[in-house]
Design an enzyme around this catalytic site. Structure first.
Site, PDB file in Angstrom:
ATOM      1  CG  ASP A 113      -4.901   8.409   8.619  1.00 27.22           C
ATOM      2  OD1 ASP A 113      -4.393   7.472   7.974  1.00 27.22           O
ATOM      3  OD2 ASP A 113      -5.042   8.384   9.863  1.00 27.22           O
ATOM      4  CG  ASN A 165       3.804   6.801   6.941  1.00 25.10           C
ATOM      5  OD1 ASN A 165       3.427   7.865   6.477  1.00 25.10           O
ATOM      6  ND2 ASN A 165       3.070   6.128   7.826  1.00 25.10           N
TER       7      ASN A 165
HETATM    8  C1  IPE Z   1      -0.169  10.045   9.215  1.00 27.17           C
HETATM    9  O1  IPE Z   1      -0.934   8.917   8.949  1.00 27.17           O
HETATM   10  C2  IPE Z   1       0.889  10.186   8.183  1.00 27.17           C
HETATM   11  C3  IPE Z   1       0.424  10.520   6.835  1.00 27.17           C
HETATM   12  C4  IPE Z   1      -0.796  10.815   6.519  1.00 27.17           C
HETATM   13  C5  IPE Z   1       1.440  10.554   5.825  1.00 27.17           C
HETATM   14  P1  IPE Z   1      -0.600   7.516   9.638  1.00 27.17           P
HETATM   15  O2  IPE Z   1      -1.664   6.584   9.242  1.00 27.17           O
HETATM   16  O3  IPE Z   1       0.795   7.127   9.338  1.00 27.17           O
HETATM   17  O4  IPE Z   1      -0.671   7.905  11.191  1.00 27.17           O
HETATM   18  P2  IPE Z   1      -1.034   7.038  12.445  1.00 27.17           P
HETATM   19  O5  IPE Z   1      -0.241   5.780  12.346  1.00 27.17           O
HETATM   20  O6  IPE Z   1      -2.510   6.790  12.393  1.00 27.17           O
HETATM   21  O7  IPE Z   1      -0.671   7.906  13.600  1.00 27.17           O
HETATM   22  C1  IPE Z   2      -2.794   7.472   4.564  1.00 26.85           C
HETATM   23  O1  IPE Z   2      -3.552   6.326   4.569  1.00 26.85           O
HETATM   24  C2  IPE Z   2      -1.629   7.393   3.608  1.00 26.85           C
HETATM   25  C3  IPE Z   2      -0.312   7.258   4.254  1.00 26.85           C
HETATM   26  C4  IPE Z   2      -0.077   7.327   5.539  1.00 26.85           C
HETATM   27  C5  IPE Z   2       0.823   7.032   3.381  1.00 26.85           C
HETATM   28  P1  IPE Z   2      -3.147   5.063   5.443  1.00 26.85           P
HETATM   29  O2  IPE Z   2      -2.288   4.196   4.617  1.00 26.85           O
HETATM   30  O3  IPE Z   2      -2.568   5.471   6.744  1.00 26.85           O
HETATM   31  O4  IPE Z   2      -4.559   4.387   5.651  1.00 26.85           O
HETATM   32  P2  IPE Z   2      -5.114   3.712   6.975  1.00 26.85           P
HETATM   33  O5  IPE Z   2      -4.924   4.677   8.092  1.00 26.85           O
HETATM   34  O6  IPE Z   2      -4.310   2.467   7.178  1.00 26.85           O
HETATM   35  O7  IPE Z   2      -6.551   3.441   6.690  1.00 26.85           O
HETATM   36 MG    MG Z   3      -3.330   5.835   8.602  1.00 28.83          MG
END
Ligand code: IPE
Ligand code: IPE
Ligand code: MG
Length: 244
Positions: A20, A68
Site C-alpha cells: 500500500d 479496487n
Molecule cells: C489494499 O490497499 C489492497 C491492495 C494493496 C491491493 P487499498 O489501498 O485498496 O486499501 P484501503 O482502501 O486503504 O483499505
Molecule cells: C497500493 O497503492 C496499490 C493498489 C492498491 C493497487 P495505492 O494505490 O492504494 O496507494 P495509496 O494508498 O493511494 O497511496
Molecule cells: Mg491504498
C-alpha cells in the site's frame, strides 16, 4: 549493504504483503499514481529476491482487491498493463530462482489478455518447488469464504459430504489455494492499520508488521527488518510463554 539473513533464527515459511501507498508515494513527488505503481513493481522484485535469499518459501502479495474495481478505469487499465509488462520483464527471474507463480482471486474478472499472460507464466513455472509467488488479484477474502461455503453446501446437498464433516479443515480445503500454508507474517506498508479484506481466514494467527514506509520504498533492507521483528516475536497461540 549486506543483509545477514542467516543470523535470523526463525524464518517464516510464508510472508503475505499488503502493498500500500503507491499513490501517496507518487503524490509526494508530483508524479502520476501510475508512476507510483511502476516503482512499486520494483519493490515486488526486490522482495522476491530477498525472500529467496532468506529462505522464505511462500510470498503472497495483494496486488488488486475486489474493492479496487471501484477505482477510475484509467488507473485499473494502467495497473493491468503494468502487470503484463512486469511479467514480460521479470519472468526470467522466476526461472533463475526456481519460483512457481500462482494467482488467487476472481481470475475470470480479469481482462482476457491479462489472464492469458498470467496463465503462460503459471504453466511455465508450475514445476518449480523451491519457492512460490502468489499474486492476489481481484481478491477479496469475504468472497473467497462465501464461495467456499457455497461449494461445501452444494456437496452436502448432493450427498457427497456429511454435515459433521463441515469443520475448519473442510473450509480451508475449499479456499482458493488449499495447498498453500497459512502466512506466519503479514506486512502492510504505508501505516494503515487494517486488513482491507485480505486473507481473513488464513491470517488468524499471523504476526502483523506495519511500517510507515510507502510500498515503493519497501526494498530488501525493509524486508530484512520485518523478518528481524518476526524473529523477536513470542508466538503463544493462546498458550503460555515457555519461561512462565
Ligand atoms: C489494499 O490497499 C489492497 C491492495 C494493496 C491491493 P487499498 O489501498 O485498496 O486499501 P484501503 O482502501 O486503504 O483499505
Ligand atoms: C497500493 O497503492 C496499490 C493498489 C492498491 C493497487 P495505492 O494505490 O492504494 O496507494 P495509496 O494508498 O493511494 O497511496
Ligand atoms: Mg491504498
Amino acid at each position: 549493504m549486506t543483509l545477514d539473513f542467516q543470523s535470523l533464527e526463525k524464518i517464516p515459511k510464508h510472508v503475505a504483503l499488503i502493498m500500500d501507498g503507491n499513490g501517496r508515494w507518487a503524490q509526494q513527488r508530483g508524479l502520476s499514481r501510475l508512476e507510483g505503481h511502476k516503482e512499486g513493481a520494483q519493490s515486488v522484485r526486490a522482495v522476491l529476491r530477498a525472500a529467496a535469499q532468506a529462505g522464505v518459501e511462500y510470498i503472497t502479495v495483494y496486488a488488486f482487491s475486489t474493492e479496487n474495481w471501484k477505482r477510475p478505469p484509467a488507473e485499473i487499465d494502467g495497473l493491468m498493463k503494468l502487470l503484463v509488462h512486469s511479467l514480460n520483464e521479470y519472468e526470467q527471474e522466476l526461472h533463475d530462482n526456481n519460483i512457481r507463480l500462482l494467482v488467487m482471486g476472481q481470475f475470470d474478472r480479469l481482462p482476457l489478455p491479462v489472464r492469458m499472460r498470467l496463465q503462460k507464466t503459471i504453466d511455465a513455472t508450475a514445476h518449480y518447488t523451491d519457492h512460490t509467488f502468489v499474486i492476489a488479484l481481484s481478491y477479496g477474502s469475504r468472497t473467497e469464504i462465501a464461495d467456499a461455503a457455497k461449494q461445501i453446501a452444494a456437496k452436502v446437498k448432493a450427498g457427497e459430504m456429511k454435515l459433521k464433516e463441515v469443520n475448519e479443515q473442510a473450509i480451508a480445503n475449499h479456499l482458493y489455494l488449499p495447498d498453500v500454508p497459512d502466512p506466519e507474517l503479514m506486512i502492510r506498508t504505508s501505516g494503515e492499520l487494517r486488513l482491507s479484506n485480505f486473507l481473513l481466514w488464513q491470517l488468524s494467527y499471523a504476526e502483523f508488521y506495519i511500517t510507515d514506509d510507502y510500498w515503493p520504498d519497501f526494498r530488501e533492507e525493509q524486508f530484512f527488518h520485518a523478518l528481524e521483528a518476526f524473529n523477536g516475536r513470542d508466538r503463544r497461540y493462546g498458550g503460555m510463554n515457555k519461561k512462565q
